[in-house]
Design an enzyme around this catalytic site. Structure first.
Site, PDB file in Angstrom:
ATOM      1  N   GLU A 163      86.863   5.022  12.818  1.00 46.11           N
ATOM      2  CA  GLU A 163      87.795   5.154  11.694  1.00 46.11           C
ATOM      3  C   GLU A 163      89.235   5.268  12.183  1.00 46.11           C
ATOM      4  O   GLU A 163      89.865   6.312  12.090  1.00 46.11           O
ATOM      5  CB  GLU A 163      87.375   6.335  10.827  1.00 46.11           C
ATOM      6  CG  GLU A 163      86.002   6.084  10.217  1.00 46.11           C
ATOM      7  CD  GLU A 163      85.521   7.202   9.305  1.00 46.11           C
ATOM      8  OE1 GLU A 163      86.340   8.035   8.889  1.00 46.11           O
ATOM      9  OE2 GLU A 163      84.313   7.229   9.017  1.00 46.11           O
ATOM     10  N   HIS A 402      72.736  10.353  -2.590  1.00 43.94           N
ATOM     11  CA  HIS A 402      73.643  10.642  -1.471  1.00 43.94           C
ATOM     12  C   HIS A 402      73.007  11.691  -0.575  1.00 43.94           C
ATOM     13  O   HIS A 402      72.635  12.766  -1.037  1.00 43.94           O
ATOM     14  CB  HIS A 402      74.996  11.152  -1.982  1.00 43.94           C
ATOM     15  CG  HIS A 402      75.988  11.361  -0.877  1.00 43.94           C
ATOM     16  ND1 HIS A 402      76.717  12.511  -0.728  1.00 43.94           N
ATOM     17  CD2 HIS A 402      76.349  10.555   0.146  1.00 43.94           C
ATOM     18  CE1 HIS A 402      77.505  12.398   0.343  1.00 43.94           C
ATOM     19  NE2 HIS A 402      77.286  11.225   0.888  1.00 43.94           N
ATOM     20  N   GLU A 404      74.251  13.449   2.621  1.00 48.23           N
ATOM     21  CA  GLU A 404      75.171  13.775   3.719  1.00 48.23           C
ATOM     22  C   GLU A 404      74.399  14.688   4.675  1.00 48.23           C
ATOM     23  O   GLU A 404      73.820  15.676   4.245  1.00 48.23           O
ATOM     24  CB  GLU A 404      76.414  14.484   3.165  1.00 48.23           C
ATOM     25  CG  GLU A 404      77.361  15.047   4.212  1.00 48.23           C
ATOM     26  CD  GLU A 404      77.900  13.996   5.173  1.00 48.23           C
ATOM     27  OE1 GLU A 404      78.541  13.054   4.727  1.00 48.23           O
ATOM     28  OE2 GLU A 404      77.646  14.127   6.392  1.00 48.23           O
ATOM     29  N   HIS A 472      77.017   5.831   6.266  1.00 48.27           N
ATOM     30  CA  HIS A 472      78.391   6.171   6.644  1.00 48.27           C
ATOM     31  C   HIS A 472      78.407   6.879   7.990  1.00 48.27           C
ATOM     32  O   HIS A 472      77.470   7.591   8.335  1.00 48.27           O
ATOM     33  CB  HIS A 472      79.049   7.034   5.559  1.00 48.27           C
ATOM     34  CG  HIS A 472      79.603   6.179   4.458  1.00 48.27           C
ATOM     35  ND1 HIS A 472      80.901   6.257   4.026  1.00 48.27           N
ATOM     36  CD2 HIS A 472      79.027   5.173   3.754  1.00 48.27           C
ATOM     37  CE1 HIS A 472      81.102   5.346   3.077  1.00 48.27           C
ATOM     38  NE2 HIS A 472      79.978   4.680   2.889  1.00 48.27           N
ATOM     39  N   GLU A 491      79.599   1.922   6.920  1.00 43.82           N
ATOM     40  CA  GLU A 491      81.042   2.168   6.930  1.00 43.82           C
ATOM     41  C   GLU A 491      81.590   1.737   8.286  1.00 43.82           C
ATOM     42  O   GLU A 491      81.958   0.585   8.473  1.00 43.82           O
ATOM     43  CB  GLU A 491      81.309   3.640   6.623  1.00 43.82           C
ATOM     44  CG  GLU A 491      82.765   3.939   6.377  1.00 43.82           C
ATOM     45  CD  GLU A 491      83.010   5.413   6.166  1.00 43.82           C
ATOM     46  OE1 GLU A 491      83.863   5.744   5.353  1.00 43.82           O
ATOM     47  OE2 GLU A 491      82.377   6.252   6.844  1.00 43.82           O
ATOM     48  N   GLU A 497      89.120   4.892   1.455  1.00 48.89           N
ATOM     49  CA  GLU A 497      89.245   6.334   1.235  1.00 48.89           C
ATOM     50  C   GLU A 497      90.390   6.951   2.029  1.00 48.89           C
ATOM     51  O   GLU A 497      90.905   8.000   1.663  1.00 48.89           O
ATOM     52  CB  GLU A 497      87.927   7.039   1.584  1.00 48.89           C
ATOM     53  CG  GLU A 497      87.587   6.971   3.066  1.00 48.89           C
ATOM     54  CD  GLU A 497      86.234   7.605   3.406  1.00 48.89           C
ATOM     55  OE1 GLU A 497      85.352   7.616   2.547  1.00 48.89           O
ATOM     56  OE2 GLU A 497      86.087   8.082   4.545  1.00 48.89           O
TER      57      GLU A 497
HETATM   58  C1  NOJ Z   1      82.609  10.524   4.441  1.00 47.83           C
HETATM   59  C2  NOJ Z   1      82.227   9.309   3.674  1.00 47.83           C
HETATM   60  O1  NOJ Z   1      82.848   8.169   4.190  1.00 47.83           O
HETATM   61  C3  NOJ Z   1      82.614   9.523   2.235  1.00 47.83           C
HETATM   62  O2  NOJ Z   1      82.366   8.360   1.498  1.00 47.83           O
HETATM   63  C4  NOJ Z   1      81.862  10.700   1.697  1.00 47.83           C
HETATM   64  O3  NOJ Z   1      82.290  10.936   0.398  1.00 47.83           O
HETATM   65  C5  NOJ Z   1      82.100  11.940   2.543  1.00 47.83           C
HETATM   66  N1  NOJ Z   1      81.888  11.665   3.910  1.00 47.83           N
HETATM   67  C6  NOJ Z   1      81.193  13.082   2.150  1.00 47.83           C
HETATM   68  O4  NOJ Z   1      79.876  12.776   2.494  1.00 47.83           O
END
Ligand code: NOJ
Ligand code: CA
Length: 690
Positions: A163, A402, A404, A472, A491, A497
């Site tokens: 990134e 989602h 994470e 991601h 990603e 973002e």
């Molecule tokens: C980074 C991700 O790129 C983003 O899309 C996401 O909202 C946040 N992490 C939280 O998981």
């Protein structure tokens, strides 16, 4: 005399392969080091460059080889991707496999080269043999010796993130402090090597050749970055290590990923190349009928911009006397708000709705390097899973899960079956996973062998539950979506973002991404922001494009999973422009790269899958540009209605980004369509048979 001639090396045997303008020569140098070179149109583009390895204990596996034999074959086949930029892909190459034996150790190494019309790929193959069983690679010694001080479009070689903003400079300037600081402004550079760059590395030579170096079919091996020698212009493989500094733990028989060199005198050919996909194996999924490209919206941008929060309460210790979390009143993933998004999706024919921040753990997920933050099945009290899935189903909308992981890949591995069963139970068709933070197990890197395997396990697991996946923070893709067509996107670059929480992406960012990150596969870039300033509490934040350019990204930034990233209310303010997002397909029968120059502009036309409609996207960097596009790709003699979404005459990403015009005209294959792009601007068009 006699004695000396015995010591003289035998004339080196040269093994060659070629396809149209591209040729590859292989030989051993006087030390028995394998060496290859590549030419394009009879001009050398990769000078003789060494190949080989070092194993643990400084065990040399790169010299003292002899050629035992070689085999050549030609392949010319076509195949149909499950989804893609075109509906049929030709795979045409000449392959030569060289069999090598190392003197003294009697160990065997094969190197396979494939020469395509658009470049060369090669990989190492360790045949099954008594003297190499389990082995540890401490270094891959592959070189790419460039012929000059090319212009490079690059991001730093970081072990954990891609990134970064791109830097454009000469190879000799890669250690220029000012440039490096500019490029590391946001992401923290973990890797110690300030001369390392990430692949795909895009370059342009002084005489106008475009060269792209990357890898294909990265499986059970670390990602390859490139160490740059800024005075000899030598690039050498630098693999991402584990906690001990080892690179790969292998077991013969084994083959490495392909190292790829794509070359052309036309930038458009680089974007049209299918070499990386061709180097991956066919689909491992038999029944692919459940894999469906789609557009989606999400409860997402409102958290990115600070309007709402992922977490339900503010701090982990913000609990009442009974130990319940005290709501902060800003939790976005609440049932009513999610229904609002479902309504908008359903009304506008957007198939998917992503919801982030629905499950417990977000109070304390970031930066703490904790192991078990998320369990992927426990919703916050204000998110009614059943009610939401029933509502979505009734409205014909597919929910996107989602997950994470906050970098705790081990925790995710333990929970994966539970998480996917939960998705099945509640009708989720796709999952977006994420790996923010340091990886657990500790010491592993996002781009190392362990994580490369983890990401693939998640893809395979998702496939076994018939779920599509968008990852991601993984390593950048290498064409594995051919083998795993449920791997829709990832990603692995700076997405849109960054405009929410940093100074943002420069206007040329999206003109470089197709030549770099997207070479390996689709990106979840999240285009479609319509409110381009004043969306965050920090009013200096802005998107560095015009609104028309955000539309054009749906065509120039290919992905079968494409987000409409802005808030429903921001779309409702511009429903005429939103029409393009409603109309634009995410799967294509054909693609024409009409014009492109990395760092400057990209113009692409694509034909929607199973239709006769074309969609055109044109984007520029910070400079205003005009294009006159020849529409000769349209069916001869047919009339089409083109709806053109363009920058208004006074549009400018800095001063007037949301000014656009929409006009309809009749066009045909003889039309020359004139498009004017503002600074940081773009143009999009739908071209539908009349
Ligand atoms: C980074 C991700 O790129 C983003 O899309 C996401 O909202 C946040 N992490 C939280 O998981
Ligand atoms: Ca430029």
């Amino acid at each position: 005399m006699f004695f000396i001639s015995l010591l003289d090396p035998a004339p080196a045997q040269v093994i060659t392969a070629g396809m149209q303008k591209v040729t590859m020569d292989f030989t051993l140098n006087t030390d028995g080091v394998p060496v290859y070179s590549v030419s394009y149109d009879q001009k050398v583009i990769i000078k003789p460059s060494a190949l080989g390895f070092t194993f643990t204990n400084n065990d040399n596996f790169n010299s003292n080889f002899e050629i035992q034999g070689s085999e050549k074959r030609s392949v010319d086949e076509t195949w149909k991707p499950v989804w893609g930029q075109v509906n049929e892909i030709r795979n045409h190459y000449e392959e030569v496999t060289v069999h090598l034996k190392q003197h003294a150790t009697n160990r065997l190494l094969d190197i396979s080269f494939r020469v395509f019309a658009d470049g060369v790929a090669f990989r190492y193959e360790f045949p099954k043999q008594p003297r190499i069983k389990y082995f540890i690679v401490t270094d891959e010694l592959t070189q790419f010796n460039l012929t000059g001080n090319h212009k490079a479009f690059w991001i730093p070689g970081d072990y954990d993130t891609n990134e970064y903003p791109y830097t454009t400079c000469k190879i000799s300037e890669i250690d220029n402090k000012e440039l490096v600081e500019k490029s590391t402004a946001i992401a923290v550079r973990v890797a110690p090597d300030r001369y390392a760059v990430q692949t795909p590395l895009m370059m342009k030579t002084d005489d106008g050749l475009y060269i792209n170096i990357h890898e294909a079919a990265l499986v059970n091996y670390p990602a390859m970055q490139l160490h740059v020698n800024d005075s000899t212009y030598q690039l050498s493989a630098r693999l991402v290590p584990d906690a001990y500094g080892n690179k790969a733990y292998l077991h013969a028989p084994f083959h490495t990923p392909w190292r790829t060199i794509i070359v052309s005198d036309k930038a458009t050919d680089i974007l049209a190349s299918n070499m990386i996909l061709n180097l991956n194996g066919p689909s491992a999924i038999q029944n692919t009928s459940w894999i469906k490209p789609m557009k989606f919206i999400g409860v997402w941008w409102e958290m990115q911009t600070g309007k709402g929060t992922w977490s339900y309460s503010d701090y982990p210790d913000s609990t009442d006397a009974k130990g319940n979390l005290i709501p902060n009143g800003k939790h976005s993933a609440n049932t009513a708000n999610v229904k609002r998004y479902i309504d908008f999706a359903s009304k506008n024919g957007i198939k998917g709705v992503l919801v982030e921040g629905w499950n417990t753990g977000w109070e304390d997920w970031f930066g703490n390097w904790k192991e078990n933050v998320f369990d992927f099945v426990t919703p916050y009290p204000d998110f009614n899973v059943k009610e939401i899935s029933d509502y979505a189903k009734a409205k014909g909308v597919d929910m996107i899960m989602h997950n994470e992981t906050s970098g705790s890949a081990t925790n995710y591995e333990r929970q994966m079956d539970t998480a996917f069963r939960f998705m099945k139970e509640f009708g989720y068709k796709a999952v977006k996973t994420g790996y923010v933070g340091r990886i657990i197990p500790r010491g592993e890197h996002h781009d190392g062998q362990w994580m490369v395997n983890h990401y693939l396990r998640s893809i395979e697991k998702a496939a076994s539950y018939e779920i599509m996946i968008d990852i991601h923070e993984p390593m950048r893709p290498t064409g594995l979506q051919r083998t795993w067509p449920n791997f829709m996107a990832c990603e692995a670059a700076r997405g849109n973002e960054y405009n929410a929480f940093s100074k943002g992406n420069a206007p040329d960012h999206e003109t470089i991404l197709p030549f770099t990150r997207l070479m390996g596969g689709p990106m979840d870039y999240t285009p479609g922001i319509f409110k381009l300033s004043h969306y965050a509490s920090d009013t200096t934040r802005r998107v560095h494009t015009t609104l028309a350019k955000q539309l054009a990204l749906y065509v120039t930034m290919y992905s079968p999973l494409q987000m409409a990233a802005d808030l429903p209310e921001n779309y409702e303010a511009h429903m005429d422009a939103f029409q393009f997002i409603k109309d634009v397909p995410v799967d294509w029968d054909d693609t024409k790269i009409l014009a492109a120059e990395p760092g400057d502009y990209v113009v692409i036309a694509r034909k929607g899958k199973g239709t006769n409609s074309w969609f055109l996207g044109a984007i520029t960097d910070e400079n205003a540009r005009q294009f006159v596009e020849d529409l000769s790709f349209l069916d001869k003699g047919k009339k089409y209605i083109a709806t053109i979404y363009a920058d208004a005459p006074d549009a400018d990403w800095k001063t007037n980004p949301e000014a656009y015009t929409i006009r309809k005209i009749t066009v045909s294959s003889t039309t020359h369509l004139s498009l004017k792009l503002a600074p940081g601007g773009g143009a999009a068009a739908s071209i539908v048979p009349r």
